[in-house]
Write a protein that holds these residues in place. Structure first.
Motif, PDB file in Angstrom:
ATOM      1  N   ARG A 169       8.885  53.236  31.804  1.00  0.00           N
ATOM      2  CA  ARG A 169       7.848  52.207  31.839  1.00  0.00           C
ATOM      3  C   ARG A 169       6.766  52.648  30.875  1.00  0.00           C
ATOM      4  O   ARG A 169       6.106  53.674  31.094  1.00  0.00           O
ATOM      5  N   VAL A 170       6.578  51.910  29.796  1.00  0.00           N
ATOM      6  CA  VAL A 170       5.695  52.347  28.715  1.00  0.00           C
ATOM      7  C   VAL A 170       4.364  51.611  28.790  1.00  0.00           C
ATOM      8  O   VAL A 170       4.324  50.377  28.835  1.00  0.00           O
ATOM      9  N   ILE A 171       3.281  52.383  28.832  1.00  0.00           N
ATOM     10  CA  ILE A 171       1.944  51.817  28.788  1.00  0.00           C
ATOM     11  C   ILE A 171       1.239  52.406  27.556  1.00  0.00           C
ATOM     12  O   ILE A 171       1.543  53.524  27.135  1.00  0.00           O
ATOM     13  N   ALA A 172       0.312  51.655  26.969  1.00  0.00           N
ATOM     14  CA  ALA A 172      -0.317  52.108  25.731  1.00  0.00           C
ATOM     15  C   ALA A 172      -1.803  51.818  25.733  1.00  0.00           C
ATOM     16  O   ALA A 172      -2.239  50.740  26.133  1.00  0.00           O
ATOM     17  N   PHE A 173      -2.576  52.804  25.258  1.00  0.00           N
ATOM     18  CA  PHE A 173      -4.005  52.597  24.998  1.00  0.00           C
ATOM     19  C   PHE A 173      -4.217  52.608  23.492  1.00  0.00           C
ATOM     20  O   PHE A 173      -3.917  53.590  22.820  1.00  0.00           O
ATOM     21  N   ASP A 174      -4.696  51.489  22.973  1.00  0.00           N
ATOM     22  CA  ASP A 174      -4.991  51.368  21.548  1.00  0.00           C
ATOM     23  C   ASP A 174      -5.901  50.155  21.385  1.00  0.00           C
ATOM     24  O   ASP A 174      -5.478  49.025  21.626  1.00  0.00           O
ATOM     25  N   PRO A 175      -7.172  50.362  20.995  1.00  0.00           N
ATOM     26  CA  PRO A 175      -8.105  49.233  20.874  1.00  0.00           C
ATOM     27  C   PRO A 175      -7.635  48.151  19.907  1.00  0.00           C
ATOM     28  O   PRO A 175      -8.054  47.003  20.013  1.00  0.00           O
ATOM     29  N   PHE A 176      -6.754  48.521  18.955  1.00  0.00           N
ATOM     30  CA  PHE A 176      -6.301  47.559  17.957  1.00  0.00           C
ATOM     31  C   PHE A 176      -4.986  46.872  18.350  1.00  0.00           C
ATOM     32  O   PHE A 176      -4.505  46.002  17.638  1.00  0.00           O
ATOM     33  N   LEU A 177      -4.388  47.268  19.448  1.00  0.00           N
ATOM     34  CA  LEU A 177      -3.120  46.678  19.870  1.00  0.00           C
ATOM     35  C   LEU A 177      -3.388  45.334  20.548  1.00  0.00           C
ATOM     36  O   LEU A 177      -4.096  45.270  21.555  1.00  0.00           O
ATOM     37  N   THR A 178      -2.829  44.270  19.987  1.00  0.00           N
ATOM     38  CA  THR A 178      -3.034  42.945  20.579  1.00  0.00           C
ATOM     39  C   THR A 178      -2.020  42.727  21.709  1.00  0.00           C
ATOM     40  O   THR A 178      -0.945  43.339  21.721  1.00  0.00           O
ATOM     41  N   PRO A 179      -2.352  41.846  22.647  1.00  0.00           N
ATOM     42  CA  PRO A 179      -1.388  41.544  23.728  1.00  0.00           C
ATOM     43  C   PRO A 179      -0.042  41.050  23.182  1.00  0.00           C
ATOM     44  O   PRO A 179       1.011  41.371  23.741  1.00  0.00           O
ATOM     45  N   GLU A 180      -0.076  40.279  22.073  1.00  0.00           N
ATOM     46  CA  GLU A 180       1.167  39.751  21.493  1.00  0.00           C
ATOM     47  C   GLU A 180       2.042  40.883  20.955  1.00  0.00           C
ATOM     48  O   GLU A 180       3.261  40.901  21.162  1.00  0.00           O
ATOM     49  N   ARG A 181       1.412  41.828  20.259  1.00  0.00           N
ATOM     50  CA  ARG A 181       2.168  42.968  19.720  1.00  0.00           C
ATOM     51  C   ARG A 181       2.715  43.828  20.860  1.00  0.00           C
ATOM     52  O   ARG A 181       3.843  44.309  20.804  1.00  0.00           O
ATOM     53  N   ALA A 182       1.915  44.024  21.906  1.00  0.00           N
ATOM     54  CA  ALA A 182       2.367  44.788  23.068  1.00  0.00           C
ATOM     55  C   ALA A 182       3.592  44.130  23.699  1.00  0.00           C
ATOM     56  O   ALA A 182       4.559  44.806  24.076  1.00  0.00           O
ATOM     57  N   LEU A 183       3.556  42.795  23.781  1.00  0.00           N
ATOM     58  CA  LEU A 183       4.687  42.054  24.343  1.00  0.00           C
ATOM     59  C   LEU A 183       5.940  42.257  23.500  1.00  0.00           C
ATOM     60  O   LEU A 183       7.040  42.480  24.041  1.00  0.00           O
ATOM     61  N   ASP A 184       5.778  42.202  22.174  1.00  0.00           N
ATOM     62  CA  ASP A 184       6.910  42.416  21.266  1.00  0.00           C
ATOM     63  C   ASP A 184       7.535  43.799  21.457  1.00  0.00           C
ATOM     64  O   ASP A 184       8.753  43.965  21.391  1.00  0.00           O
ATOM     65  N   LEU A 185       6.671  44.796  21.689  1.00  0.00           N
ATOM     66  CA  LEU A 185       7.164  46.167  21.846  1.00  0.00           C
ATOM     67  C   LEU A 185       7.716  46.434  23.241  1.00  0.00           C
ATOM     68  O   LEU A 185       8.413  47.423  23.454  1.00  0.00           O
TER      69      LEU A 185
END
Length: 529
Positions: free
Chosen positions: A168-184
């Motif tokens: 289960r992958v979680i990420a902290f990155d102020p520049f990561l958009t919800p759309e990009r997170a969904l793609d990943l």
């Protein structure tokens, strides 16, 4: 006459072949970089210099490089090149920012497995003839929470591998958009949430003032008991002393480090602990990565020397010599507007709109946009440059819009307005260039102001109430922070106001906190340009 390139560090024969195929003369001396005197003696003969990390391109070397047009670094780090000196001489400095990405990501995954199954310790024990089968009880990777700090080029590859491993992958990155997170296939979280939930934490962010010591003693104390920490990014992201104490107490189950605050690391607080795995900065050390960056730098340098094309330049955008004089002041303006936004904004960027009005709209705005985006991203992504910035923004799902209008505001011949939309709010900043060629900020969030951009400034947003300016200025004076210029603006009497203050030195965090505590203050930010 054919361009001449000197290769002063070890590069593959395939890279040499690329230069030759493109009609470039090559002098391949892989050990020359270690002899600075010999390098200085012959560098004046060459148009290009291809290096790795051994060659130091100092200002003294550049003084002798009378014909040099381009330095190509096979790899991402260019700390062995004096960038300001190269820029002053008109020498393009290129790097290869993406050639090592897969290799570094795979090393992080390898270290994660080594930690989970105690492989180094088990190997040493077994080869010593001990057969301590019951001593090395590992943990499964499957279904564990992998916390990634920094989900850019390398971090996103680690994320994809983690998803493939059924984590289960979680990420902290102020520049990561919800759309990009969904793609990943990752969940975007705040740092405290990641610290509380992650079974494994891996760092993939550059070392900047914002990320230095991101895993401080305070933040490490917030982690889940039994967490394992992996750092293949940069030394200085983790408080090594604090981590050792938590390893000794058993709160942290293990750590795997490829990078250290001091390198070469002869001594380190982490060394000697049974649950620590260390490697000597091997993140980029595969034959494939070394070959990739060598071929990439040869292609880039050849393109520039034979066709004038610039890619992955760290010190200049893609513009021609004829365009440079007109563009240069606006490039500086765009970068400063972007830098302002990048330093003020503290949540994920979804969209950036750059509006060019008047004469500036007739110039090559792609170079201006690249400069603005680099300015926005650089506070958190130190390695980003004017060439790579648009690609990095796209990779993170940030939408970039450019708008050109023939006529500007009647008061200005040219106007650039930068609007940044985040997942929480929208911010805008506008600027122009006067006849002195220096960038000026003329509006922030539609509040008019007139401020020259200075190396160190303080930005304050506050309620327009009597007495604020006196209290603010007194506070700075009491802290020995000298005010050089003081620009003010407001939307209406008693409404919202802003102050943009140039000061003569760094502003301590304690002073910023005191300003924040003043009545009516909404936001305070020390800015560095």
């Amino acid at each position: 006459m054919a361009p001449r390139v000197l290769i002063s560090d070890a590069l593959s024969e395939a890279a040499v072949a690329i230069f030759k195929e493109r009609g470039i003369e090559v002098d391949f001396q892989p050990d020359l970089g270690k002899d600075k005197d010999k390098l200085a003696e012959i560098i004046g003969q060459f148009d290009g210099l291809a290096i790795r990390s051994a060659t130091k391109v100092t200002d003294k070397i550049l003084e002798k490089a009378t014909n040099l047009k381009v330095v190509g670094r096979a790899g991402i780090g260019v700390d062995n090149v004096d960038i300001p000196a190269a820029t002053a001489k008109g020498v393009i400095v290129m790097n290869t920012p993406f050639g090592n990405s897969i290799t570094t990501a795979e090393h992080a995954i390898a270290l994660m497995f080594a930690l989970a199954r105690q492989i180094p310790s088990a190997d040493a024990s077994t080869q010593a003839g001990k057969w301590e089968k019951n001593k090395f009880m590992g943990v499964e990777i499957t279904a564990k929470v992998l916390g990634i700090i920094g989900c850019g080029n390398i971090g996103s590859i680690v994320a994809e591998r983690g998803v493939g491993l059924k984590m289960r992958v979680i990420a902290f990155d102020p520049f990561l958009t919800p759309e990009r997170a969904l793609d990943l296939g990752v969940e975007k979280v705040e740092l405290d949430d990641l610290l509380a939930r992650a079974d494994f934490i891996t760092l993939h962010t550059p070392l900047t003032p914002q990320t230095k010591n991101i895993l401080s003693a305070e933040n490490l104390a917030k982690t889940k008991k039994g967490v394992r920490v992996i750092n293949c990014a940069r030394g200085g992201l983790v408080d090594e002393e604090a981590l050792r104490k938590l390893l000794d107490s058993g709160h942290v189950a293990g750590a795997a480090f490829d990078v250290f605050i001091t390198e070469p690391a002869k001594e380190n607080p982490l060394f000697g602990h049974p649950n620590v795995v260390c490697t000597p900065h091997l993140g980029a050390s595969t034959s494939e990565a070394q070959e990739n960056v060598a071929l990439q730098v040869a292609e880039q340098m050849s393109d520039y020397l034979t066709r004038g094309a610039i890619s992955n330049a760290v010190n200049f955008p893609s513009i021609t010599a004829e365009e440079a004089p007109k563009l240069k002041p606006f490039i500086a303006l765009a970068e400063k507007l972007g830098s302002f936004a990048g330093q003020v904004i503290d949540s994920a960027i979804k969209k950036v709109t750059i509006t060019y009005e008047g004469e500036v709209g007739q110039l090559k705005i792609k170079a201006l946009t690249a400069s603005a985006i680099a300015g926005i991203l650089r506070p958190l992504l130190a390695d980003v440059n004017v060439v790579s910035a648009p690609a990095v923004a796209k990779e993170r799902g940030i939408v970039i819009d450019e708008v050109s209008r023939a006529a500007a505001d009647a008061d200005y011949e040219s106007l650039i307005t930068l609007t940044v939309e985040t997942d929480k709010s929208s911010h805008s900043i506008a600027g122009t260039v006067f006849h002195d060629g220096k960038p000026r900020i003329i509006a922030i969030n539609d509040i008019k102001i007139d401020a020259a951009v200075a190396p160190v400034m303080i930005y304050v947003s506050n309620e327009d109430k009597p007495g604020f300016i006196g209290r603010f200025a007194s506070l700075l004076g009491n802290a020995s922070v000298n005010i050089a210029t003081f620009a003010l603006g407001r939307d209406r009497e008693g409404g919202s106001a802003i102050a943009l203050v140039e000061v003569d030195g760094a502003v301590p965090e304690s002073v910023q906190n005191e300003v924040k505590a003043l009545p009516g203050v909404k936001k305070v930010k020390a800015l560095a340009f």
